[in-house]
Design an enzyme around this catalytic site. Structure first.
Site, PDB file in Angstrom:
ATOM      1  N   CYS A 454      48.983  67.132   2.376  1.00  0.00           N
ATOM      2  CA  CYS A 454      48.232  66.824   1.171  1.00  0.00           C
ATOM      3  C   CYS A 454      48.439  67.997   0.215  1.00  0.00           C
ATOM      4  CB  CYS A 454      46.764  66.565   1.480  1.00  0.00           C
ATOM      5  SG  CYS A 454      45.905  67.981   2.190  1.00  0.00           S
ATOM      6  N   ALA A 455      47.472  68.308  -0.616  1.00  0.00           N
ATOM      7  CA  ALA A 455      47.653  69.365  -1.610  1.00  0.00           C
ATOM      8  C   ALA A 455      47.732  70.752  -0.988  1.00  0.00           C
ATOM      9  CB  ALA A 455      46.510  69.323  -2.627  1.00  0.00           C
TER      10      ALA A 455
END
Length: 510
Positions: A454-455
């Site tokens: 993810c981020a």
């Protein structure tokens, strides 16, 4: 079952981040375009109506608004792609078709039942989406189609028929079955959505009626979900769905706190932005730009003298990323696992920041997170009279001092072994060594079922959890290691996408 649900929610949260990544540019386009097409610049020749720059700015606003309007479709595509095991591009294509079919089904039923649209359906908000006048299911409609399409895809993408019909087998069957199911979903939405919307509206109203307490509870829950990586699933219905409120802006009914704020930003006559809509994110600026950097400075000053030179760059880079972009995990995972008492304190401080922003009528928009970049475009640029942004640094300075003093006191008082307080720490591994360490800690490449990111986190699903060696993973330069049976999360911060790519290349070449 619990692990399967947890893994599904993590994958869902990861998929949601793909379209969310578009929001910063969309928000900037709206904010800049609206600012330079406002009355304040109407007297400037180069920005007068009809001039090249004026036309360019108007286009910027409309392109930004288009991205927000298409967000449900983008959610459907991203989720179908992210949750599918193989042939992901077919799943994404099928989700696009299914989303359109669902809306056309609803639109047809509205046309054929005019009496219904005059009562319950009209209350829920009928909107033109991609040229189709249908119910605005927003965030929920896109997520529903994405999940359903991905499950159909995983079940049927290898299906075979008799020879005469086998042309329609395999991946060609996915858009067909997805469209048929979308018709059923559209019919169900026509029947159920008014009541579901009413239920969700009442839930949002309940939180709204709780006032400052409701805002505090939202902040407590969101920050508490950070360690599990499930916070994206929790807050999106508030940012993009009816839980975040419903408001008429420019003659159009808008759902979701984030959507309301950006609709108001694009409408100069809207005046001060809605505090009721922005209370689910305005407080983030206080603890992301000021509070957590204060914690990072406290942890650095608490480091042993012999270790300070080695850890300075890690604390500094984590603080800069938090200040500029609002990415908090690099700092949070420096103390989250080794000092739960600090993270508990952080949850309380951050939840109070949401409530304080609500009390002070701060209404600053947000795209991805509460960093300096978003503060400039959605707080400073629209003007203090519309956002009350000037109160953020005033409260923020107090938060910086609060975080700094309490964190430094607790770390030294309890002798917590945060980064820089452990002897013989090393930070000089090269990339190949780091990747091989990660793979070794995961039990070897053959033990890896799926790897994504993810981020800020590397998310891995393994076959055999007994092969995981947490001690080795802790030597991989990850800021944090979280193991939940077969689900492993390694926190690296914004550079995680590059690390994921390097692992993929390493696996291919070895």
């Amino acid at each position: 079952m619990k692990q399967k649900i947890n893994r599904f929610l993590q994958q869902l949260g990861k998929s949601l981040l793909v379209p969310i990544g578009l929001l910063p540019i969309a928000g900037i386009l709206i904010s800049v375009g609206s600012y330079f097409t406002g009355n304040i610049f109407s007297s400037y020749t180069i920005l007068q109506s009809g001039s090249f720059l004026n036309q360019f700015m108007v286009i910027m606003v409309r392109v930004g608004k288009l991205i927000f309007e298409l967000l449900p479709l983008l959610f459907a595509i991203a989720i179908a792609f992210g949750l599918s095991h193989k042939e992901k591009e077919t799943a994404a294509f099928s989700a696009t078709i299914a989303y359109l079919v669902m809306n056309v089904t609803v639109a047809t039923l509205i046309e054929m039942n005019p009496s219904a649209s005059d009562s319950e359906l009209l209350r829920t908000g009928i909107k033109t989406i991609l040229g189709v006048r249908c119910l605005d299911t927003g965030f929920f409609g896109g997520v529903l189609i994405g999940i359903v399409t991905s499950q159909l895809h995983n079940r049927f993408y290898k299906i075979e028929f008799i020879e005469a019909l086998n042309f329609f087998g395999g991946t060609r069957f996915i858009p067909i079955i997805s469209s048929l199911v979308a018709i059923v979903l559209g019919w169900l939405i026509f029947l159920v959505w008014p009541y579901l919307f009413s239920l969700l509206f009442q839930l949002g109203l309940l939180i709204s009626n709780l006032g400052y307490v409701g805002t505090l509870l939202f902040g407590l829950i969101k920050r508490s979900l950070i360690p599990l990586g499930l916070h994206h699933v929790f807050y999106m219905p508030f940012w993009q769905g009816v839980l975040g409120g419903t408001m008429e802006v420019g003659g159009e009914l808008i759902h979701g706190g984030q959507n309301i704020i950006f609709a108001q930003l694009a409408t100069e006559s809207a005046g001060h932005l809605s505090v009721e809509a922005s209370r689910f994110f305005s407080g983030e600026y206080i603890f992301m730009i000021f509070g957590l950097p204060g914690a990072a400075l406290a942890l650095y000053h608490s480091a042993d003298k012999s270790q300070k030179d080695k850890v300075r760059s890690r604390y500094m880079s984590a603080a800069l990323v938090c200040i500029s972009l609002g990415v908090t995990e690099p700092i949070e995972f420096m103390f989250m696992l080794v000092a739960p008492v600090l993270y508990t304190l952080h949850i309380i401080y951050s939840a109070l920041a949401y409530m304080i922003a609500h009390i002070l009528n701060i209404a600053v928009g947000i795209t991805f997170s509460g960093g300096l970049l978003d503060l400039f475009f959605y707080g400073i640029l629209p003007g203090n009279d519309r956002t009350s942004w000037i109160l953020i640094p005033l409260v923020g300075i107090i938060y910086f001092i609060l975080y700094y003093l309490t964190f430094r006191f607790i770390v030294n008082k309890q002798d917590i072994k945060t980064l820089g307080r452990i002897q013989n720490e090393s930070n000089d591994e090269d990339k190949d060594s780091m990747i091989s360490t990660i793979l070794k800690g995961l039990g070897g490449k053959d033990n890896i079922v799926d790897i994504g990111n993810c981020a800020t986190r590397l998310r891995i699903y393994v076959k055999d959890e007994s092969l995981i060696d947490e001690g080795i993973l802790n030597k991989s330069n990850a800021l944090g290691v979280m193991i939940q049976e077969q689900n492993i999360q390694l926190i690296f911060g914004p550079k995680v996408a590059t690390i994921k790519t390097e692992i993929d290349e390493y696996l291919q070449n070895n």
